[in-house]
Motif scaffolding. Structure first.
Motif, PDB file in Angstrom:
ATOM      1  N   GLU A 204       0.870  -1.396  -0.118  1.00  0.00           N
ATOM      2  CA  GLU A 204      -0.131   0.176   0.062  1.00  0.00           C
ATOM      3  C   GLU A 204       1.046   1.212   0.040  1.00  0.00           C
ATOM      4  N   GLU A 205       1.903   1.042   0.681  1.00  0.00           N
ATOM      5  CA  GLU A 205       3.010   2.504   0.667  1.00  0.00           C
ATOM      6  C   GLU A 205       3.449   2.605  -0.545  1.00  0.00           C
ATOM      7  N   VAL A 206       3.931   1.779  -1.092  1.00  0.00           N
ATOM      8  CA  VAL A 206       4.465   1.791  -2.549  1.00  0.00           C
ATOM      9  C   VAL A 206       3.573   2.308  -3.568  1.00  0.00           C
ATOM     10  N   VAL A 207       2.311   1.612  -3.429  1.00  0.00           N
ATOM     11  CA  VAL A 207       1.285   2.225  -4.227  1.00  0.00           C
ATOM     12  C   VAL A 207       1.071   3.687  -4.029  1.00  0.00           C
ATOM     13  N   SER A 208       1.103   4.146  -2.992  1.00  0.00           N
ATOM     14  CA  SER A 208       0.877   5.531  -2.400  1.00  0.00           C
ATOM     15  C   SER A 208       1.805   6.139  -3.139  1.00  0.00           C
ATOM     16  N   ALA A 209       3.352   5.806  -3.155  1.00  0.00           N
ATOM     17  CA  ALA A 209       4.301   6.554  -3.620  1.00  0.00           C
ATOM     18  C   ALA A 209       4.228   6.494  -5.082  1.00  0.00           C
ATOM     19  N   CYS A 210       3.769   5.793  -5.759  1.00  0.00           N
ATOM     20  CA  CYS A 210       3.505   5.687  -7.402  1.00  0.00           C
ATOM     21  C   CYS A 210       2.599   6.732  -7.685  1.00  0.00           C
ATOM     22  N   ARG A 211       1.210   6.716  -6.944  1.00  0.00           N
ATOM     23  CA  ARG A 211       0.395   7.475  -7.143  1.00  0.00           C
ATOM     24  C   ARG A 211       0.809   9.170  -6.921  1.00  0.00           C
ATOM     25  N   SER A 212       1.814   9.164  -5.772  1.00  0.00           N
ATOM     26  CA  SER A 212       2.139  10.405  -5.556  1.00  0.00           C
ATOM     27  C   SER A 212       2.993  11.124  -6.826  1.00  0.00           C
ATOM     28  N   LEU A 213       3.822  10.160  -7.213  1.00  0.00           N
ATOM     29  CA  LEU A 213       4.573  10.468  -8.360  1.00  0.00           C
ATOM     30  C   LEU A 213       3.728  10.973  -9.570  1.00  0.00           C
ATOM     31  N   GLN A 214       2.622  10.153  -9.565  1.00  0.00           N
ATOM     32  CA  GLN A 214       1.757  10.614 -10.995  1.00  0.00           C
ATOM     33  C   GLN A 214       1.252  12.102 -10.720  1.00  0.00           C
ATOM     34  N   THR A 215       0.897  12.113  -9.420  1.00  0.00           N
ATOM     35  CA  THR A 215       0.173  13.497  -9.036  1.00  0.00           C
ATOM     36  C   THR A 215       1.055  14.630  -9.407  1.00  0.00           C
ATOM     37  N   ILE A 216       2.438  14.333  -8.845  1.00  0.00           N
ATOM     38  CA  ILE A 216       3.320  15.360  -9.330  1.00  0.00           C
ATOM     39  C   ILE A 216       3.568  15.492 -10.667  1.00  0.00           C
ATOM     40  N   THR A 217       3.512  14.540 -11.390  1.00  0.00           N
ATOM     41  CA  THR A 217       3.808  14.762 -12.967  1.00  0.00           C
ATOM     42  C   THR A 217       2.648  15.698 -13.492  1.00  0.00           C
ATOM     43  N   GLN A 218       1.327  15.303 -13.129  1.00  0.00           N
ATOM     44  CA  GLN A 218       0.323  16.081 -13.568  1.00  0.00           C
ATOM     45  C   GLN A 218       0.320  17.479 -13.195  1.00  0.00           C
ATOM     46  N   GLN A 219       0.668  17.965 -11.920  1.00  0.00           N
ATOM     47  CA  GLN A 219       0.358  19.046 -11.602  1.00  0.00           C
ATOM     48  C   GLN A 219       1.690  20.043 -11.779  1.00  0.00           C
ATOM     49  N   VAL A 220       2.671  19.428 -12.058  1.00  0.00           N
ATOM     50  CA  VAL A 220       3.778  20.183 -11.951  1.00  0.00           C
ATOM     51  C   VAL A 220       3.925  21.413 -13.424  1.00  0.00           C
ATOM     52  N   GLN A 221       4.412  22.447 -13.456  1.00  0.00           N
ATOM     53  CA  GLN A 221       4.573  23.358 -14.558  1.00  0.00           C
ATOM     54  C   GLN A 221       5.070  22.457 -15.690  1.00  0.00           C
ATOM     55  N   ASP A 222       4.492  22.968 -16.984  1.00  0.00           N
ATOM     56  CA  ASP A 222       5.188  22.391 -18.179  1.00  0.00           C
ATOM     57  C   ASP A 222       6.209  23.275 -18.731  1.00  0.00           C
ATOM     58  N   THR A 223       7.368  23.062 -18.048  1.00  0.00           N
ATOM     59  CA  THR A 223       8.331  24.000 -18.687  1.00  0.00           C
ATOM     60  C   THR A 223       9.655  22.949 -19.117  1.00  0.00           C
ATOM     61  N   GLU A 224      10.403  23.808 -19.827  1.00  0.00           N
ATOM     62  CA  GLU A 224      11.542  23.172 -20.332  1.00  0.00           C
ATOM     63  C   GLU A 224      12.630  22.622 -19.028  1.00  0.00           C
ATOM     64  N   GLU A 225      12.833  23.181 -18.160  1.00  0.00           N
ATOM     65  CA  GLU A 225      13.552  22.544 -17.104  1.00  0.00           C
ATOM     66  C   GLU A 225      12.984  21.476 -16.273  1.00  0.00           C
ATOM     67  N   MET A 226      11.679  21.501 -16.053  1.00  0.00           N
ATOM     68  CA  MET A 226      10.855  20.277 -15.711  1.00  0.00           C
ATOM     69  C   MET A 226      10.745  19.064 -16.707  1.00  0.00           C
ATOM     70  N   GLY A 227      10.768  19.420 -17.995  1.00  0.00           N
ATOM     71  CA  GLY A 227      10.845  18.506 -18.952  1.00  0.00           C
ATOM     72  C   GLY A 227      12.290  17.703 -18.771  1.00  0.00           C
ATOM     73  N   ARG A 228      13.224  18.579 -18.751  1.00  0.00           N
ATOM     74  CA  ARG A 228      14.660  17.903 -18.756  1.00  0.00           C
ATOM     75  C   ARG A 228      14.941  17.293 -17.410  1.00  0.00           C
ATOM     76  N   TYR A 229      14.206  17.396 -16.590  1.00  0.00           N
ATOM     77  CA  TYR A 229      14.450  16.955 -15.123  1.00  0.00           C
ATOM     78  C   TYR A 229      13.891  15.609 -15.236  1.00  0.00           C
ATOM     79  N   PHE A 230      12.884  15.474 -15.830  1.00  0.00           N
ATOM     80  CA  PHE A 230      12.062  14.272 -15.747  1.00  0.00           C
ATOM     81  C   PHE A 230      12.753  13.456 -16.805  1.00  0.00           C
ATOM     82  N   HIS A 231      13.067  13.869 -17.774  1.00  0.00           N
ATOM     83  CA  HIS A 231      13.706  13.040 -18.857  1.00  0.00           C
ATOM     84  C   HIS A 231      15.124  12.515 -18.251  1.00  0.00           C
ATOM     85  N   ASP A 232      15.705  13.290 -17.609  1.00  0.00           N
ATOM     86  CA  ASP A 232      17.175  12.656 -17.387  1.00  0.00           C
ATOM     87  C   ASP A 232      17.240  12.203 -16.111  1.00  0.00           C
TER      88      ASP A 232
END
Length: 1034
Positions: A591-619
């Motif tokens: 359950e804790e691992v699932v919660s961590a995955c969902r939190s990661l998904q939440t972050i990817t959904q709400q983070v600003q769509d910028t070049e800096e964030m795109g590079r961070y997720f890609h790298d």
């Protein structure tokens, strides 16, 4: 000159129309004029004897022929012809009343002529207003007059304005007493044009208001199946635009609205409030000053005493509009400040409720104060100065937590920002800056209390304060971060935790620096704290609490991660959770691992769509996540030791959407690189880009492996997340090879999860392939293979083939590909299959529903609008035909397929199609298949909220079948049937009251159901039905 044969033809046509009463000859005459055989003036000459006949009906037939010809030929008339015809028609207005309708038809046609002579409009209207009593005419003729006026307003507006107030007076006389809604709509358009286009009202302002306001408020209800399509809302909006179109109506409209607000009819109140809100923006000081006390009294009453949420909302919106207008009035040295005067009235009536012992009217007072204050910065300043010190004093003087919470709710309403209203003109300070210290003291005091509702309200106040620029100092934010972190770690109530996390997320968005240094380190420490050893029950309880705490901390990390600086601090913590869970460090649960995955998904959904964030997720994020997931998958193959939490299906279902969401938001450059990396990894085993990777080089990740089938499912799921969520413009390398591998997996793998993921991934790529022969050939080859398996009853791979067929059909259907029909027809044919028929019926829900991880707009899939409606239109007849011809034991499959399709349609389409399908849906409720029953109930419930007449006519059958399934062995069916019965209680009382006693008896058994959720739904339904028809009920 007209040729002899043409002249004889014209005379013959006239004679046959006038004397022979052959109406079709008018069309032949018009054709002759359009073809040039004779002119309109020649027609007038030919009609000479008819037009001068002593018999009114003969003259009427002559004028009728001329007018009908003009209606088809007006565009070709010359200015001279129009001038002659106008003179003729104006003279005919004085003729017998039987001729008038045809004269008006001719005049209407002439007003549409491009060659209408200058100045002729004035002469025509003078004759019309002088010689015709419009309201003595039939509906069609009155409509003809209004259409003439509208035509002239479009083409000869300056001439009409030249008439001055005479035009307004003539129109008022023509409209006075109009009752037909078709004509009212036309008359309202004329009145609106007069007001909004600057016509001179002269001394007839009150007359124009009276002749239009007599219809206010509109109480028209169109008859069923009205062919004219006129709606009540259309008339309301048109009349409102008239009444609120000029400040000259204010002296008449405002008393009228005050009077109508005393009505007991809710629709009249609502219309009055909305009209006032729409019109007040035009009024100046002289129009408003006299009526402010009366308006406030009416608005206050509607908020304090109404039982209707709509009326209350409209009253508050009107108060806000009035306060906003008063705020914008220009103040002169000798003029009264109406805003202060009006707010004094508001504050006088609302402030006295702050000192009431029980604070019963404080919520309503809070709404009124918020509506008035949020209109402008100046209004907020006045209200804040009068209310906030008193509220703080009341809060400090009251010991009861519930009363304190009520006071905080008022503070929260006052602080709730409205865009553009509460910031000072210099955009530096908030209107509440002077009260910062006392507000912070109250909020932090409330957060330290042990009363849950008080803490929740305090978080709302703190959130509102954080949304005001400059209101909170850095020290305030840091103290707030300390309080919120403490509560996250200590508070176990779910409602309080959600409120705290939401508040932290809001504050972190505007003050990320304070939260980076305060909340992230403490949450990380708590997440990785040592687990308690196994022991007695108290230890087990503490372990459970610790697991719940970890999940709260993980959720909080996601909530505060909206800014890049926060994301770069929180995502490493979440990735470390996954890595630690895989390696066995920290004893993380599934359950804790699932919660961590969902939190990661939440972050990817709400983070600003910028070049800096795109590079961070890609790298960083995507490679690290891939590395730990692949390590878990490879470790699972042949492992005999304890399983990693990452090897659970729940984690797989949670981790794939993280990749989908992350890759879908990458910029094109990073998306292309990600596609290349993913394909090289899964096809060629290129692991060079993975950090600290323990995967052997050149491993064939998509090849069928011996051992744990979960591992391969994870690999295919990861591949799907990486390549199926990229934009259509990104070219996937080696796509033919990749799709060949996926097709092989989906058709030959025995593991359900693996071949389903492979089919979805294959379909996701098919959906984005460019249109053309290459795609057509690919689909054809795929169909050949699939059909070979499906058509072989002994094949062990039929379920795999069906799954691939279903998802490819969906991929093509949602993009309107021509070959989609071939695949869906194959699905329909499989409904009769002995082994697959039931699965196919369920598959239609997959076909038309939104998929969470592939083939949706979030994944950049090629999705066309209204594909569901199109599919239903093209295929519903096939289902009905199949149902009628199917043997009894297979009919349930067609019913389930139909319900699964209809339940996915928009509600308006459902209502349109219900008459044709109702008999089948009712039969489906009697079907013993519980899946069919559940699908049918899911389809019926939204329709029952606003049922069409055909369903009301079948209430006896609906009630009988719904009561029967309340005792179903399936809990979901019992719950769904009770919700439908609950929805029936909202139908018109006179329709459902005869069923009240019967339904109350039928609900006795569900009230004693062994399942709490069923009992809960039964209580809700019984409560509504019990009150039906009672004095205090509906």
């Amino acid at each position: 000159m007209m040729a002899g044969t043409d002249g004889a033809l014209l005379v013959s046509l006239v004679e046959e129309f006038v004397s022979g009463l052959q109406d079709s000859k008018a069309r032949d005459t018009a054709t002759g004029v359009k073809d040039g055989h004779f002119t309109v003036l020649q027609l007038v000459e030919a009609l000479g004897l008819s037009l001068t006949s002593s018999q009114p009906h003969t003259r009427a037939r002559g004028v009728q022929l001329l007018s009908q010809v003009l209606q088809e030929c007006y565009g070709d008339l010359t200015e001279r012809e129009v001038d002659v015809l106008l003179a003729f028609y104006e003279n005919r207005l004085k003729d017998n009343y039987v001729i008038t309708p045809y004269v008006l038809q001719g005049l209407r046609a002439l007003t549409k002529c491009p060659a209408f002579p200058p100045g002729a409009a004035v002469s025509m209207l003078r004759s019309l207003f002088q010689d015709v009593q419009v309201q003595s005419l039939m509906q069609a003729e009155r409509g003809c007059v209004y259409n003439m006026l509208l035509n002239l307003m479009e083409s000869r507006e300056e001439e009409l304005k030249g008439l001055g107030a005479d035009f307004v007076f003539g129109f008022v006389q023509s409209m006075d007493g109009e009752k037909d809604p078709r004509n009212l709509l036309l008359a309202f358009q004329i009145a609106r044009n007069i007001i909004h286009r600057g016509y001179d009202l002269g001394k007839f302002t009150e007359e124009l208001f009276e002749v239009t306001s007599c219809y206010f408020p509109i109480d028209f209800n169109p008859p069923p199946n009205d062919p004219h399509g006129i709606t009540k809302e259309e008339l309301i909006l048109m009349l409102r635009s008239i009444l609120t179109g000029t400040p000259r109506f204010a002296e008449f409209l405002l008393p009228l609205i005050i009077e109508k607000l005393d009505s007991d009819v809710l629709s009249a109140k609502l219309d009055s409030l909305q009209t006032l809100a729409a019109g007040v923006s035009l009024y100046e000081q002289k129009e408003l000053a006299e009526f402010l006390p009366g308006l406030w009294t009416s608005l206050r009453r509607e908020v304090f005493q109404t039982s209707s949420e709509k009326i209350e909302s409209a009253g508050l919106a009107t108060l806000n509009a009035l306060s906003s207008r008063l705020s914008r009035l220009v103040l002169n040295s000798d003029s009264e400040d109406l805003l202060s005067t009006f707010l004094d009235l508001v504050l006088k009536d609302c402030r006295e409720h702050l000192s009431e012992p029980e604070l019963k009217l404080l919520p309503s007072s809070a709404k009124l104060l918020q509506a008035a204050a949020s209109a402008s910065y100046r209004a907020s300043s006045i209200v804040a100065a009068a209310i906030i010190p008193s509220l703080v004093e009341q809060y400090n003087n009251r010991a009861h937590s519930m009363q304190r919470r009520t006071l905080l709710e008022l503070l929260q309403r006052l602080l709730q920002p409205v865009p553009g209203s509460l910031q000072s003109p210099d955009e530096e300070d908030s209107v509440f800056s002077a009260y910062r210290q006392s507000l912070c003291t109250v909020v932090f005091s409330a957060l330290s209390e042990n009363y849950d509702d008080l803490q929740i309200t305090a978080t709302l106040v703190l959130t509102a304060m954080g949304q005001h620029r400059g209101l909170l100092l850095q020290s305030d934010v840091e103290l707030a971060a300390d309080h919120l972190t403490r509560l996250i770690l200590e508070e176990e109530d779910d409602h309080v935790s959600l409120a705290i996390v939401a508040c932290a997320g809001s504050l972190a968005g505007s003050h990320p620096a304070a939260f980076v240094g305060k909340i992230v380190p403490r949450l990380k420490t708590q997440i990785f704290s040592e687990p308690l050893a196994q022991g007695d029950n108290s230890i087990l309880f503490k372990q459970h609490s610790q697991h719940a705490l970890r999940q709260r901390c993980v959720s909080a990390l996601a909530a505060v991660s909206t800014q890049p600086s926060m994301v770069q601090e929180s995502t490493p913590v979440l990735l470390e959770v996954l890595s630690a869970a895989h390696t066995g460090i920290g004893d993380f649960s599934v359950e804790e691992v699932v919660s961590a995955c969902r939190s990661l998904q939440t972050i990817t959904q709400q983070v600003q769509d910028t070049e800096e964030m795109g590079r961070y997720f890609h790298d960083i994020v995507i490679p690290r996540l891939l590395a730990v997931a692949l390590q878990a998958a490879l470790q699972g193959e042949g492992s005999s030791g304890p399983c990693s939490p990452l090897q659970e299906e729940a984690v797989l279902s949670a981790i794939v959407p993280v990749f989908s969401t992350s890759c879908s938001r990458l910029q094109p450059r990073f998306a292309g690189q990600t596609a290349s990396r993913a394909v090289s990894l899964f096809l060629d085993g290129d692991v060079a880009f993975l950090p600290d990777n323990s995967c052997p080089p050149h491993i064939q990740l998509l090849q069928k492996q011996q051992g744990d089938p979960w591992s391969q499912a994870l690999m295919v799921g990861l591949l799907m997340g990486c390549v199926c969520s990229l934009p259509c413009s990104v070219e996937v390398p080696q796509i033919d090879r990749l799709m060949s591998e996926l097709e092989e997996l989906s058709c030959t793998c025995s593991n359900l999860l693996t071949f389903t993921y492979a089919a979805k991934c294959y379909a996701g790529l098919v959906n984005k392939r460019p249109q053309g022969d290459s795609l057509d050939d690919l689909v054809q080859r795929n169909m050949t293979r699939v059909c070979r398996e499906l058509d072989s009853p002994s094949s062990p791979l039929r379920m795999q083939a069906f799954t691939l067929l279903l998802w490819v059909a969906k991929a093509l259907l949602i993009r309107y590909h021509p070959q989609a029909t071939i695949l869906t027809d194959k699905l329909f044919s499989l409904l009769d299959d002995a082994d697959l028929g039931s699965a196919v019926a369920d598959g239609f829900s997959v076909l038309l529903s939104d998929s969470a991880d592939v083939l949706n707009r979030g994944c950049h899939a090629n999705v066309r609008m209204m594909y569901r409606q199109r599919f239903f239109t093209e295929n519903s007849a096939k289902l009905v035909q199949g149902f009628n011809s199917a043997p009894q034991e297979k009919k349930a499959r067609y019913l389930k397929a139909l319900c699964n399709i209809v339940s996915q349609l928009p509600k308006q389409v459902q209502l349109t199609e219900l008459p044709a399908l109702l008999s089948l849906l009712l039969e489906a409720l009697s079907c013993p298949d519980r899946g069919v029953q559940l699908s049918t109930l899911s389809c019926l419930q939204p329709i029952l909220e606003d049922p069409p007449s055909v369903l009301i006519q079948q209430l006896e059958a609906v009630v009988t079948r719904l009561l029967a399934v309340t005792s179903s062995p399936e809990i979901k069916v019992r719950i769904a049937s009770l919700r439908c019965i609950h929805a029936l209680s909202r139908l018109p009382e006179h329709e459902v009251l005869p069923f009240r006693a019967r339904i109350l008896r039928g609900l006795v058994k569900p009230l004693d159901d062994r399942k709490r959720l069923v009992r809960s739904e039964a209580v809700k339904a019984r409560g509504e039905w019990f009150l039906l028809g009672s004095a205090g009920g509906k």
